[in-house]
Design an enzyme around this catalytic site. Sequence first.
Site, short mmCIF file in Angstrom:
data_model
loop_
_atom_site.label_atom_id
_atom_site.label_comp_id
_atom_site.label_asym_id
_atom_site.label_seq_id
_atom_site.Cartn_x
_atom_site.Cartn_y
_atom_site.Cartn_z
N ASP A 220 -0.07 5.16 0.92
CA ASP A 220 -0.26 6.09 2.04
C ASP A 220 -0.24 5.33 3.36
O ASP A 220 -1.01 4.39 3.57
CB ASP A 220 -1.59 6.84 1.90
CG ASP A 220 -1.60 7.76 0.69
OD1 ASP A 220 -0.82 8.71 0.65
OD2 ASP A 220 -2.41 7.51 -0.23
N ASP B 118 0.87 -1.17 0.00
CA ASP B 118 0.00 0.00 0.00
C ASP B 118 0.91 1.23 0.00
O ASP B 118 2.10 1.14 0.31
CB ASP B 118 -0.89 -0.02 1.24
CG ASP B 118 -1.80 1.19 1.32
OD1 ASP B 118 -2.38 1.58 0.29
OD2 ASP B 118 -1.91 1.76 2.41
#
Length: 299
Positions: free
Chosen positions: A81, A79
């Site tokens: 952020d 991922d």
Amino acid sequence: MAFVSTALNFTAHHRLLKYQIYPSASSKVLLSSEPAFAIADRRRRSIVAEASPTRDQEVVVVEKKGVGEWGKVSAVLFDMDGVLCNSEGAAGMAAVDVFADIGVEVEAEDFMPFVGTGDANFLGSVARLKGVEEFDTVTAKKRFYEIYINKYAKPNSGIGFPGALELVMECKRRGLKVAVASSADRVKVNANLAAAGFDPSIFDAIVPADGLKRLKPAPDIFLKASKDLNAPAHECIVIEDAFAGVQAAKAAGMRCIAVMTSLSEDRVKQANPSLIRKEIGDISIQDILNGGDSGSHII
């Protein structure tokens, strides 16, 4: 023993046995010279800190069931952020600016429950909670990206988490395929990678939200990354910080290592990932390849 998923009949690799009793959090001093997004990030982390002691205090005893049960690993899906980039606080401040433009007062913390669910939902959910009528999520998201990129995510601004690039490169050195799988649109993914100093070419695939009808907690992003990498879902490891992201990984039939950059310890445990670490810099290559090589782990 396989990996836990209510949908896919897998079981967990590790069982949490006990934790230390945590001392109270130390007092905090806020320096007025900090930039706004850093202040927001400090406030966000203070919420997590109430349930999360310092790294030296956070010891969890893990019982491993057998040898070799972690299974084969051929790819790692990161991922963006909150995992590769320390950008959640900055995103919250940019969202505050968006609402200020329309005369609505909100705080960065209002957006935290919607982290990882896509930027339209990130903004639209708070608009609904605040009773904003006729909120145009398309226009708001466009403005959000303008503010975020121009104000908070300038190239080489140092938003990469310590150890993130090193872990990506170590995975590649070990022959693993690597991908970014984010609920953000490509324009934000590109801006964040540039701000963190990542060369996009180091990734074998980059899967943003553009063109996908379902975002996390649906598994679509991770399944697309798996397909793009030509790696079976059960051979993929996901590294996530959001509750919705952990849910998406499990729905995809993938093992998930969760980091505690956006959620409290209790909330992370509720998501029931395969492993928990404090930040990406605390994840070792052995965590990825075999679920860790020790009976005791620092979260």
